[in-house]
Design an enzyme around this catalytic site. Structure first.
Site, PDB file in Angstrom:
ATOM      1  N   GLN A   2      -6.750  -6.165  -2.704  1.00 12.83           N
ATOM      2  CA  GLN A   2      -5.520  -5.368  -2.725  1.00 12.83           C
ATOM      3  C   GLN A   2      -4.279  -6.167  -2.312  1.00 12.83           C
ATOM      4  O   GLN A   2      -3.178  -5.895  -2.801  1.00 12.83           O
ATOM      5  CB  GLN A   2      -5.716  -4.169  -1.772  1.00 12.83           C
TER       6      GLN A   2
ATOM      7  N   TYR B 173     -17.574  -7.934   0.169  1.00  8.19           N
ATOM      8  CA  TYR B 173     -16.137  -7.663   0.098  1.00  8.19           C
ATOM      9  C   TYR B 173     -15.483  -8.577  -0.947  1.00  8.19           C
ATOM     10  O   TYR B 173     -15.470  -9.800  -0.804  1.00  8.19           O
ATOM     11  CB  TYR B 173     -15.465  -7.846   1.466  1.00  8.19           C
TER      12      TYR B 173
END
Ligand code: NDP
Length: 325
Positions: free
Chosen positions: A27, A54
């Protein structure tokens, strides 16, 4: 910053720690990631949470580069990785010896460190005997590649089983668990795990204190531009988080926070910190202003008097019951 022992271990973790799920390698860009990690470290946060899953490993690469660039003394921070979701092919996912060892080696490389302070089994693997997992973690510790191992989102029974296996073979068992813990998710931390705290001295590093931002109150009016709930791959999260009944409670909590003169984010994090079984609350942030604000939660713990606690219970109506037999 306040520091707490991780359960019965001697390891000291900052009561507030910092994690990278959704943000690093996904992000936010690398500069913002660096700003966030530096801010966290400067404010006394000494535990950085990561996982092989992740951003498919990218998050650990970003963190590793920052750790290398800053040159912080290795003894001043604790870094974790988690193993489970390494890929789609056989033996890339789960807790078999092969994947745990390969995931550990890969995380060390991505993070550019010689050892992982904490290594978690990211979920239980019902297809691998627990003894195989416990033996493998024990061996990694013997080899100096991992210092402490633990679990994430395991049930009390699975953790107990791992302890019994460790005891039977005189191995090092799991010493910390990483469960979700926030005003909406309380069952494990406040009921199911109570015997684990007293029997094994289990430490906990809890995640999603803001229920992914819901407990800041920012979703009461609209879906803010650039926020997590707008990300396409997190549609499932939006569906489970932004329900009418939760939002109704958030609105009442927001009113209580206003009366106390604190932000709802701080109140929600402080509420997690009040639980003495929490070793560290892992914060997430996509912007430095958020992290700065959330660090202020340490000052708000004192505002949660028994009377305020009672008001929160009345709003939530979800206090877990612990049945002692
Ligand atoms: P939170 O519930 O605290 O959510 C963090 C997100 O909420 C931020 O990224 C940001 O999102 C928003 N936010 C944070 N502070 C504010 C603020 N003051 N005002 C407005 N919005 C804010 O924690 P996470 O869900 O991120 O979990 C924290 C860490 O826990 C993760 O990074 C990870 O390390 C760990 N974790 C572990 C899991 C596991 O299975 N073991 C699962 C999930 C997390 P936005 O960009 O939308 O503004």
């Amino acid at each position: 910053m306040e520091y707490r022992r991780m359960g019965k271990t001697g390891l000291q973790l900052s009561a507030l720690s910092f994690g990278t799920w959704v943000t690093f390698g996904n992000q936010i860009d690398n500069q913002v990631s660096e700003d966030l990690l530096k801010l966290a470290y400067e404010q006394g946060i000494n535990f950085f949470d990561n996982a092989e899953a992740y951003a498919n490993g990218q998050s650990e690469i970003v963190m590793g580069n920052i750790l290398k660039k800053t040159g912080w003394d290795r003894s001043t921070y604790v870094v974790s990785s988690k193993v489970f979701w390494g890929g789609e092919k056989p033996n890339q996912k789960g807790l078999m010896r092969k994947h745990i060892v390969e995931a550990c080696h890969a995380a060390l490389k991505r993070l550019q460190v010689d050892y992982l302070d904490l290594f978690y089994c990211h979920r239980p693997d019902v297809h691998t005997p627990i003894a195989e997992t416990v033996w493998t973690m024990h061996n990694l510790i013997q080899q100096g590649k991992v210092l402490y191992w633990g679990t994430s989102e395991w049930s009390a029974q699975q953790i107990t089983e791992a302890h019994y296996v460790a005891e039977r073979y005189k191995l090092i068992g799991p010493v910390m668990e990483q469960p979700q813990y926030n005003m909406f998710e309380r069952q494990k931390m406040e009921a199911e795990f109570l015997p684990l705290f007293s029997n094994f001295g289990l430490g906990t590093t809890t995640f999603s204190p803001l229920a992914s931002g819901l407990l800041t109150g920012k979703y009461l009016k609209s879906l803010p531009e650039g926020s997590r709930m707008q990300l396409k791959d997190l549609d499932w999260l939006k569906r489970s988080a932004l329900t009418e009944s939760k939002q109704h409670k958030v609105a009442q909590l927001q009113q209580l926070a206003d009366e106390l003169g604190v932000s709802l984010a701080k109140l929600s994090i402080a509420w997690c910190l009040k639980n003495p079984h929490v070793s560290s609350v892992i914060l997430g942030a996509s912007r430095p202003e958020q992290l700065r604000e959330n660090l202020g939660a340490l000052e708000v713990v004192k505002n949660i008097t028994p009377e305020v606690q009672e008001k929160i219970e009345t709003i939530l109506g979800n206090k877990p019951q612990f049945q002692e037999f």
